[in-house]
Design a protein around this motif. Sequence first.
Motif, PDB file in Angstrom:
ATOM      1  N   ALA A 162     -28.228 105.075   4.184  1.00  0.00           N
ATOM      2  CA  ALA A 162     -26.859 105.070   4.698  1.00  0.00           C
ATOM      3  C   ALA A 162     -26.454 106.498   5.052  1.00  0.00           C
ATOM      4  CB  ALA A 162     -25.903 104.505   3.659  1.00  0.00           C
ATOM      5  N   ILE A 163     -25.617 106.606   6.065  1.00  0.00           N
ATOM      6  CA  ILE A 163     -25.064 107.897   6.472  1.00  0.00           C
ATOM      7  C   ILE A 163     -23.553 107.751   6.461  1.00  0.00           C
ATOM      8  CG2 ILE A 163     -24.945 109.661   8.255  1.00  0.00           C
ATOM      9  CD1 ILE A 163     -27.586 108.537   9.363  1.00  0.00           C
ATOM     10  N   GLU A 164     -22.889 108.661   5.781  1.00  0.00           N
ATOM     11  CA  GLU A 164     -21.427 108.624   5.718  1.00  0.00           C
ATOM     12  C   GLU A 164     -20.852 109.660   6.672  1.00  0.00           C
ATOM     13  OE1 GLU A 164     -17.691 109.102   2.619  1.00  0.00           O
ATOM     14  OE2 GLU A 164     -19.722 109.337   1.886  1.00  0.00           O
ATOM     15  N   PHE A 165     -19.935 109.217   7.521  1.00  0.00           N
ATOM     16  CA  PHE A 165     -19.206 110.103   8.428  1.00  0.00           C
ATOM     17  C   PHE A 165     -17.727 110.004   8.071  1.00  0.00           C
ATOM     18  CE2 PHE A 165     -22.919 108.733  10.917  1.00  0.00           C
ATOM     19  CZ  PHE A 165     -23.444 109.961  11.281  1.00  0.00           C
ATOM     20  N   ARG A 166     -17.112 111.115   7.712  1.00  0.00           N
ATOM     21  CA  ARG A 166     -15.673 111.139   7.418  1.00  0.00           C
ATOM     22  C   ARG A 166     -14.972 111.716   8.636  1.00  0.00           C
ATOM     23  NH1 ARG A 166     -12.665 110.202   3.208  1.00  0.00           N
ATOM     24  NH2 ARG A 166     -14.408 110.069   1.778  1.00  0.00           N
ATOM     25  N   SER A 167     -13.966 110.990   9.124  1.00  0.00           N
ATOM     26  CA  SER A 167     -13.313 111.423  10.354  1.00  0.00           C
ATOM     27  C   SER A 167     -11.901 110.855  10.445  1.00  0.00           C
ATOM     28  CB  SER A 167     -14.113 110.939  11.564  1.00  0.00           C
ATOM     29  OG  SER A 167     -13.445 111.217  12.763  1.00  0.00           O
ATOM     30  N   PRO A 168     -10.976 111.623  11.011  1.00  0.00           N
ATOM     31  CA  PRO A 168      -9.657 111.063  11.285  1.00  0.00           C
ATOM     32  C   PRO A 168      -9.728 109.971  12.364  1.00  0.00           C
ATOM     33  CG  PRO A 168      -9.781 113.355  12.026  1.00  0.00           C
ATOM     34  CD  PRO A 168     -11.051 113.046  11.338  1.00  0.00           C
ATOM     35  N   GLU A 169     -10.843 109.904  13.087  1.00  0.00           N
ATOM     36  CA  GLU A 169     -11.029 108.900  14.130  1.00  0.00           C
ATOM     37  C   GLU A 169     -12.013 107.811  13.686  1.00  0.00           C
ATOM     38  OE1 GLU A 169     -12.042 110.842  17.801  1.00  0.00           O
ATOM     39  OE2 GLU A 169     -10.419 112.294  17.578  1.00  0.00           O
ATOM     40  N   ALA A 170     -12.071 107.550  12.379  1.00  0.00           N
ATOM     41  CA  ALA A 170     -13.030 106.577  11.833  1.00  0.00           C
ATOM     42  C   ALA A 170     -12.827 105.189  12.437  1.00  0.00           C
ATOM     43  CB  ALA A 170     -12.911 106.518  10.310  1.00  0.00           C
ATOM     44  N   LYS A 171     -11.598 104.786  12.651  1.00  0.00           N
ATOM     45  CA  LYS A 171     -11.334 103.464  13.223  1.00  0.00           C
ATOM     46  C   LYS A 171     -11.887 103.378  14.651  1.00  0.00           C
ATOM     47  CE  LYS A 171      -7.736  99.998  13.669  1.00  0.00           C
ATOM     48  NZ  LYS A 171      -8.513  98.920  13.131  1.00  0.00           N
ATOM     49  N   ALA A 172     -11.715 104.429  15.441  1.00  0.00           N
ATOM     50  CA  ALA A 172     -12.255 104.442  16.805  1.00  0.00           C
ATOM     51  C   ALA A 172     -13.785 104.404  16.787  1.00  0.00           C
ATOM     52  CB  ALA A 172     -11.763 105.681  17.557  1.00  0.00           C
ATOM     53  N   ILE A 173     -14.394 105.049  15.798  1.00  0.00           N
ATOM     54  CA  ILE A 173     -15.859 105.026  15.679  1.00  0.00           C
ATOM     55  C   ILE A 173     -16.329 103.604  15.390  1.00  0.00           C
ATOM     56  CG2 ILE A 173     -17.817 105.816  14.282  1.00  0.00           C
ATOM     57  CD1 ILE A 173     -16.231 108.468  13.906  1.00  0.00           C
ATOM     58  N   THR A 174     -15.671 102.927  14.451  1.00  0.00           N
ATOM     59  CA  THR A 174     -16.087 101.554  14.128  1.00  0.00           C
ATOM     60  C   THR A 174     -15.819 100.609  15.289  1.00  0.00           C
ATOM     61  OG1 THR A 174     -13.984 101.115  12.996  1.00  0.00           O
ATOM     62  CG2 THR A 174     -15.851 101.802  11.632  1.00  0.00           C
ATOM     63  N   GLU A 175     -14.760 100.844  16.055  1.00  0.00           N
ATOM     64  CA  GLU A 175     -14.510 100.019  17.244  1.00  0.00           C
ATOM     65  C   GLU A 175     -15.616 100.207  18.274  1.00  0.00           C
ATOM     66  OE1 GLU A 175     -10.557 101.102  18.460  1.00  0.00           O
ATOM     67  OE2 GLU A 175      -9.628  99.887  16.888  1.00  0.00           O
ATOM     68  N   ALA A 176     -16.064 101.456  18.464  1.00  0.00           N
ATOM     69  CA  ALA A 176     -17.161 101.723  19.411  1.00  0.00           C
ATOM     70  C   ALA A 176     -18.452 101.062  18.938  1.00  0.00           C
ATOM     71  CB  ALA A 176     -17.353 103.227  19.584  1.00  0.00           C
ATOM     72  N   LEU A 177     -18.716 101.127  17.631  1.00  0.00           N
ATOM     73  CA  LEU A 177     -19.911 100.469  17.094  1.00  0.00           C
ATOM     74  C   LEU A 177     -19.813  98.960  17.256  1.00  0.00           C
ATOM     75  CD1 LEU A 177     -20.475 102.585  13.865  1.00  0.00           C
ATOM     76  CD2 LEU A 177     -22.030 102.424  15.814  1.00  0.00           C
ATOM     77  N   SER A 178     -18.649  98.406  16.995  1.00  0.00           N
ATOM     78  CA  SER A 178     -18.443  96.961  17.131  1.00  0.00           C
ATOM     79  C   SER A 178     -18.610  96.524  18.583  1.00  0.00           C
ATOM     80  CB  SER A 178     -17.062  96.574  16.612  1.00  0.00           C
ATOM     81  OG  SER A 178     -16.851  95.200  16.744  1.00  0.00           O
ATOM     82  N   ASP A 179     -18.060  97.315  19.504  1.00  0.00           N
ATOM     83  CA  ASP A 179     -18.199  96.993  20.935  1.00  0.00           C
ATOM     84  C   ASP A 179     -19.665  97.052  21.376  1.00  0.00           C
ATOM     85  OD1 ASP A 179     -15.461  96.696  21.062  1.00  0.00           O
ATOM     86  OD2 ASP A 179     -15.102  98.652  22.003  1.00  0.00           O
ATOM     87  N   ALA A 180     -20.477  97.860  20.682  1.00  0.00           N
ATOM     88  CA  ALA A 180     -21.900  97.970  21.005  1.00  0.00           C
ATOM     89  C   ALA A 180     -22.735  96.899  20.307  1.00  0.00           C
ATOM     90  CB  ALA A 180     -22.411  99.356  20.644  1.00  0.00           C
ATOM     91  N   GLY A 181     -22.075  96.014  19.554  1.00  0.00           N
ATOM     92  CA  GLY A 181     -22.776  94.913  18.913  1.00  0.00           C
ATOM     93  C   GLY A 181     -23.181  95.125  17.458  1.00  0.00           C
ATOM     94  N   VAL A 182     -22.737  96.202  16.862  1.00  0.00           N
ATOM     95  CA  VAL A 182     -23.049  96.464  15.452  1.00  0.00           C
ATOM     96  C   VAL A 182     -22.024  95.732  14.583  1.00  0.00           C
ATOM     97  CG1 VAL A 182     -23.163  98.255  13.669  1.00  0.00           C
ATOM     98  CG2 VAL A 182     -24.055  98.717  15.951  1.00  0.00           C
ATOM     99  N   PRO A 183     -22.483  94.962  13.576  1.00  0.00           N
ATOM    100  CA  PRO A 183     -21.530  94.308  12.673  1.00  0.00           C
ATOM    101  C   PRO A 183     -20.755  95.356  11.874  1.00  0.00           C
ATOM    102  CG  PRO A 183     -23.771  93.464  12.337  1.00  0.00           C
ATOM    103  CD  PRO A 183     -23.868  94.620  13.270  1.00  0.00           C
ATOM    104  N   VAL A 184     -19.439  95.211  11.857  1.00  0.00           N
ATOM    105  CA  VAL A 184     -18.577  96.163  11.173  1.00  0.00           C
ATOM    106  C   VAL A 184     -17.686  95.407  10.196  1.00  0.00           C
ATOM    107  CG1 VAL A 184     -16.708  97.846  11.461  1.00  0.00           C
ATOM    108  CG2 VAL A 184     -18.563  97.773  13.121  1.00  0.00           C
ATOM    109  N   THR A 185     -17.518  95.979   9.012  1.00  0.00           N
ATOM    110  CA  THR A 185     -16.605  95.401   8.046  1.00  0.00           C
ATOM    111  C   THR A 185     -15.719  96.502   7.501  1.00  0.00           C
ATOM    112  OG1 THR A 185     -16.458  93.978   6.098  1.00  0.00           O
ATOM    113  CG2 THR A 185     -18.154  95.664   6.067  1.00  0.00           C
ATOM    114  N   THR A 186     -14.658  96.114   6.842  1.00  0.00           N
ATOM    115  CA  THR A 186     -13.719  97.066   6.264  1.00  0.00           C
ATOM    116  C   THR A 186     -13.726  96.895   4.749  1.00  0.00           C
ATOM    117  OG1 THR A 186     -12.342  96.906   8.225  1.00  0.00           O
ATOM    118  CG2 THR A 186     -11.328  97.853   6.268  1.00  0.00           C
ATOM    119  N   ALA A 187     -13.794  98.016   4.054  1.00  0.00           N
ATOM    120  CA  ALA A 187     -13.769  97.956   2.590  1.00  0.00           C
ATOM    121  C   ALA A 187     -12.463  98.516   2.076  1.00  0.00           C
ATOM    122  CB  ALA A 187     -14.915  98.764   2.014  1.00  0.00           C
TER     123      ALA A 187
END
Length: 187
Positions: A162-187
């Motif tokens: 696993a790689i952890e990325f901390r960012s004020p734009e974390a939500k935008a990163i997960t949206e980009a991953l989701s749009d690319a077909g990566v399963p995303v969940t929220t904890a």
Amino acid sequence: MRIHPAVLYAALFSPAVIVTLVFVVARPQDASGLAVAGLLALLLLVLGLPKVVRLRRREQVALDSAASSVASAFPGRAVVHPVRYGLGEPDSQFAGSTSSAWDAGPSRSGALAVDEGALLARGADGDALDLQLAEVEGAVLIGSGVAWLPPSVDVLLRSGEAIEFRSPEAKAITEALSDAGVPVTTA
């Protein structure tokens, strides 16, 4: 779950308020000493809060500066997000994954982009990671729990790392991953 700062402050200071009220009721002749102690505590808060805000802004400026310094390393159409990586958290035996070698500490600043089936990360220190999205099992958006800390994105690899990325734009990163077909969940 994010805790609003007002609720956090109320939870932290409510015991002091209760003790103060009991003290004033039980010993009204000592209320002036308590008032002086309260004013000193308020002075510490008034002097400390701007310092915390300045440190937070300085950290954000450094993160943005690092991201802009490596932005040219990404394709022209990629949306670049400032990130902090290499957070060096110890592996949990219960998490089911281990930290990637790329994520090993110390904490560093850089940028990340999701572009044409790949997760691209560049560090201000010259580190580079090109990861095909086929190697990504999923991603988890993890809120910080407090309003002044940015959330993080844990990218879980098929290798079990696993790689952890901390960012004020974390939500935008997960949206980009989701749009690319990566399963995303929220904890």
